[in-house]
Design a protein around this motif. Sequence first.
Motif, short mmCIF file in Angstrom:
data_model
loop_
_atom_site.label_atom_id
_atom_site.label_comp_id
_atom_site.label_asym_id
_atom_site.label_seq_id
_atom_site.Cartn_x
_atom_site.Cartn_y
_atom_site.Cartn_z
N ASN A 94 40.70 39.22 34.57
CA ASN A 94 41.12 37.75 34.88
C ASN A 94 42.27 37.39 34.41
OD1 ASN A 94 38.54 37.69 36.29
ND2 ASN A 94 37.74 35.99 35.21
N SER A 97 45.42 39.62 35.94
CA SER A 97 45.42 39.55 37.44
C SER A 97 45.36 38.10 37.88
CB SER A 97 44.21 40.35 38.20
OG SER A 97 43.05 39.39 37.94
N ARG A 98 45.46 37.04 36.98
CA ARG A 98 45.54 35.63 37.50
C ARG A 98 44.27 35.28 38.22
NH1 ARG A 98 50.59 33.42 35.70
NH2 ARG A 98 51.88 35.18 34.52
N THR A 99 43.11 35.80 38.34
CA THR A 99 42.22 35.54 39.34
C THR A 99 41.08 35.05 38.91
OG1 THR A 99 41.37 37.74 38.87
CG2 THR A 99 42.73 37.72 40.73
#
Length: 259
Positions: A94, A97-99
């Motif tokens: 996370n 990936s900046r998700t």
Amino acid sequence: MMDRDLFAARELVADLAVRAGRLQLERRDTLRMGAPKAHVNDVVSDVDIASERLIVDAIRAAWPDDAVQAEEGHGRSGASGWTWVVDPLDGTRNYVSRTGPWSVCIALYHQEQAVIAVVHDPAAGETFSAVAGAGALLNGEPISGSAGPPLEQALIGVSFQPNPATKERAGKVVRELLPRCGDIRRVPAALNLVYQAAGRLDGGLALDTNLWDIAAGALIAREAGVVLGGHGTDFSTELTIGAAAPLWPSLSELIRAVA
């Protein structure tokens, strides 16, 4: 345990977690990825390693005789009977990936008993913490778990290691769970547990974790009134189930049958 001020120790390591989280935010744009660890989806960055070194070096300076178990290899044995369990960045995928969210996790065990826990969410600026027997806190204020709606209305957190065997196992669980609950959310294991502690999730499950993934979150959840278990009477790294007490019978029965 009278030879140690657990509340003062909690404040010290909460500050360490915040410092590590600040480092993670500052270095997010310049991070470098390392080779995968156990499998192709088990990723690690130089920020994971730097965060762990920051935490472990400070723990060693404050408590030189304590043992440390740390995800990225900076652990050591000790002679004091106290063991620190550190996950410097739970949710690296996370983070990279900046998700989604991630957290910094630190727990202290005395012999086999967890006595201090801190889970810090750097992006949200939230620090969840607990001392055994003294309740759970979020940014210094008391928190408690969900009131426990019926399963068909409940929001359930799902966490699992992304290796092929565990993904197949998780798929079986989700196929049975999703039609029968209100909805699910996939979140890293530590945040799954502390979100239950704060009443944001009504229950949750985690499959095939490591101790550093769940040690801190589990103590915080229990101190907030969340019921925890697995296939036996206690949770384990193989299976951790959490739920508000009224939800526990139906959720645990469903998950145990398929997990």
